[in-house]
Write a protein that holds these residues in place. Structure first.
Motif, PDB file in Angstrom:
ATOM      1  N   ASP A  91      44.324  30.845  36.968  1.00 41.45           N
ATOM      2  CA  ASP A  91      43.829  29.846  37.925  1.00 41.45           C
ATOM      3  C   ASP A  91      44.752  29.757  39.139  1.00 41.45           C
ATOM      4  N   ARG A  92      46.056  29.785  38.899  1.00 34.97           N
ATOM      5  CA  ARG A  92      47.004  29.695  40.011  1.00 34.97           C
ATOM      6  C   ARG A  92      46.964  30.951  40.898  1.00 34.97           C
ATOM      7  N   LEU A  93      46.683  32.104  40.270  1.00 37.67           N
ATOM      8  CA  LEU A  93      46.656  33.366  41.026  1.00 37.67           C
ATOM      9  C   LEU A  93      45.277  33.666  41.610  1.00 37.67           C
ATOM     10  N   GLY A  94      44.287  32.836  41.260  1.00 39.98           N
ATOM     11  CA  GLY A  94      42.953  32.981  41.840  1.00 39.98           C
ATOM     12  C   GLY A  94      42.146  34.136  41.280  1.00 39.98           C
ATOM     13  N   VAL A  95      42.344  34.436  40.000  1.00 37.20           N
ATOM     14  CA  VAL A  95      41.574  35.500  39.361  1.00 37.20           C
ATOM     15  C   VAL A  95      40.989  34.982  38.052  1.00 37.20           C
ATOM     16  N   ASP A  96      40.062  35.753  37.485  1.00 39.87           N
ATOM     17  CA  ASP A  96      39.504  35.435  36.187  1.00 39.87           C
ATOM     18  C   ASP A  96      40.535  35.759  35.102  1.00 39.87           C
ATOM     19  N   SER A  97      40.561  34.963  34.024  1.00 44.14           N
ATOM     20  CA  SER A  97      41.544  35.191  32.962  1.00 44.14           C
ATOM     21  C   SER A  97      41.368  36.569  32.327  1.00 44.14           C
ATOM     22  N   ARG A  98      40.110  37.055  32.228  1.00 43.29           N
ATOM     23  CA  ARG A  98      39.885  38.397  31.671  1.00 43.29           C
ATOM     24  C   ARG A  98      40.508  39.457  32.570  1.00 43.29           C
TER      25      ARG A  98
END
Length: 445
Positions: A56-63
């Motif tokens: 979330d902090r890096l702005g990507v999906d966890s997958r």
């Protein structure tokens, strides 16, 4: 793009530095900068909760953070594969091949096995249409390797593709061997899959007929017909009707064969599968030729050739030209027939289409014999014999041996004629490449 060997920690570091963020900014407010440092160093693997926070902090999906696969990558690839398959069915084979190759590269980069296998299957089908049998073998074998751990039903399209490539190369017995093994494995696995069984039984009909194994072909057709009501893939049902028509023709059941082809053509039109529809025109031309309707036969075969040429389905177009030449010859235009056949032999290599190349030599032999050019006729019959014997096409081989034997006998060469007749009576068997013993196991009731 991320490398396949990149760890979660390395991915966190790469994304953080790309965004110009500090470890403290990525960690806040739930974690510490020291924790992010240990993750990046690979000293600790983040929990599911921590993974979601970092993503979330890096702005990507966890997958994507966990695997390196961009969000919705697999879904996008599957949509791309559907589009490429549509292009192959209705458009340019070369364009479809480029699309499949691009999708394969992307799927391989992220180690997506299912999508890689589907792209290889697509490349194999493109290669079959263009007549590049070596590439077809490579692609179908790659697809089968990728699916080696999957259920037999999942591997069925790759096996069928390999079998068709061997059939087109004139390796009929090995084609049957592949299909028989796959059918036995599928039927004995306990998992009844009508679509996969239908695909394999349908594919077995052509090599059986070309080998002269008519009882085996009829058995495969019966099994396919019994499976059709349970199948969900309309294209496979259409292919079944088209192949069953061949067994009906072999039994001289012309009206039933025509009806079966009409069903196939109707399904193919609805599915907009132009290559397969061209095959229906081709076979209906053959039906007309069998019943003496040569004008209608020529019309259907020319339609098929035009459709296949437009699709750049080179190998199939060459095969149609052989049968078109036979119709043209029977209509009295031997010069035109001869030019068609010479054109086919000029472009068809010895490594592919042995059965149809043999048929072309047989027809050229007949034309030469009718013109009184007996030496040329003998040369063509011998060439046909060599090709058909290598392919194991017992029925066609027997016919050519009869023609050659009759020619030699009339020329006063009885010993050579006897050798030709004997060859036709006892085609050589290549050991270890097909059982042709007990029929493949029947599907469970």
């Amino acid at each position: 793009m991320a490398e396949r060997s990149e760890t979660v920690g390395e991915r966190v570091y790469r994304l953080r530095t790309q965004r110009g963020m500090t470890q403290r900014q990525v960690a806040a407010p739930a974690y510490t900068a020291a924790y992010v440092s240990t993750v990046e160093a690979g000293k600790v693997r983040p929990s599911q909760k921590a993974l979601h926070h970092l993503a979330d902090r890096l702005g990507v999906d966890s997958r994507e953070l966990l695997t390196g696969q961009p969000a919705h990558l697999a879904t996008g690839l599957r949509l791309g594969l559907t589009g490429a398959q549509h292009t192959l069915a209705t458009g340019d084979t070369a364009e479809a091949a480029r699309a499949f190759a691009g999708l394969l590269a992307e799927a391989e980069e992220y180690e997506l096995t299912e999508e890689s296998a589907a792209a290889q299957l697509g490349l194999g089908e493109c290669a079959l249409e263009s007549g590049d049998l070596a590439q077809a073998h490579t692609s179908f074998e790659a697809a089968e390797r990728l699916l080696s751990e999957a259920a037999p039903a999942r591997r069925a399209p790759a096996v069928r593709g390999r079998a068709v490539a061997h059939l087109l190369a004139g390796e009929l017995r090995y084609s049957c061997y592949l299909l028989e093994n796959a059918l036995d494995e599928l039927n004995n696995s306990g998992h009844h899959d009508p679509d996969a069984l239908l695909l394999l039984y349908t594919a077995a009909i052509a090599p059986y007929l070309d080998m002269g194994a008519h009882a085996r072909a009829a058995h495969a057709a019966e099994q396919a017909l019994s499976l059709a009501p349970s199948a969900t893939d309309s294209a496979r049902v259409a292919a079944m009707h088209r192949s069953v028509a061949r067994t009906l023709l072999a039994e001289n059941r012309i009206p039933e064969a025509d009806a079966s082809l009409a069903k196939a053509a109707e399904l193919y039109r609805g599915l907009r599968l132009r290559t397969e529809l061209a095959h229906c025109h081709w076979m209906r031309g053959y039906v007309h030729a069998q019943s003496g309707g040569l004008e209608a036969a020529e019309r259907e075969m020319r339609t098929a050739r035009e459709m296949l040429t437009a699709k750049r389905a080179t190998l199939y177009a060459e095969q149609v030209e052989v049968e078109l030449a036979d119709v043209v010859r029977r209509r009295g235009r031997t010069g035109e027939a001869r030019e068609l056949l010479r054109g086919v032999l000029a472009t068809a290599g010895q490594e592919r289409a042995a059965v149809h190349a043999g048929a072309a030599h047989r027809l050229l032999g007949l034309i030469a014999q009718e013109a009184g050019e007996l030496e040329e006729a003998e040369e063509h019959y011998v060439s046909a014999l060599s090709l058909l014997e290598r392919a194991g096409a017992a029925g066609d081989l027997a016919d050519v041996c009869r023609l050659l034997g009759d020619l030699l006998r009339r020329a006063g060469r009885p010993e050579a004629a006897m050798d030709a007749y004997r060859t036709g009576l006892g085609p050589r068997m290549t050991r270890g490449v097909t059982t042709l013993g007990p029929a493949p196991a029947a599907p469970p009731a």
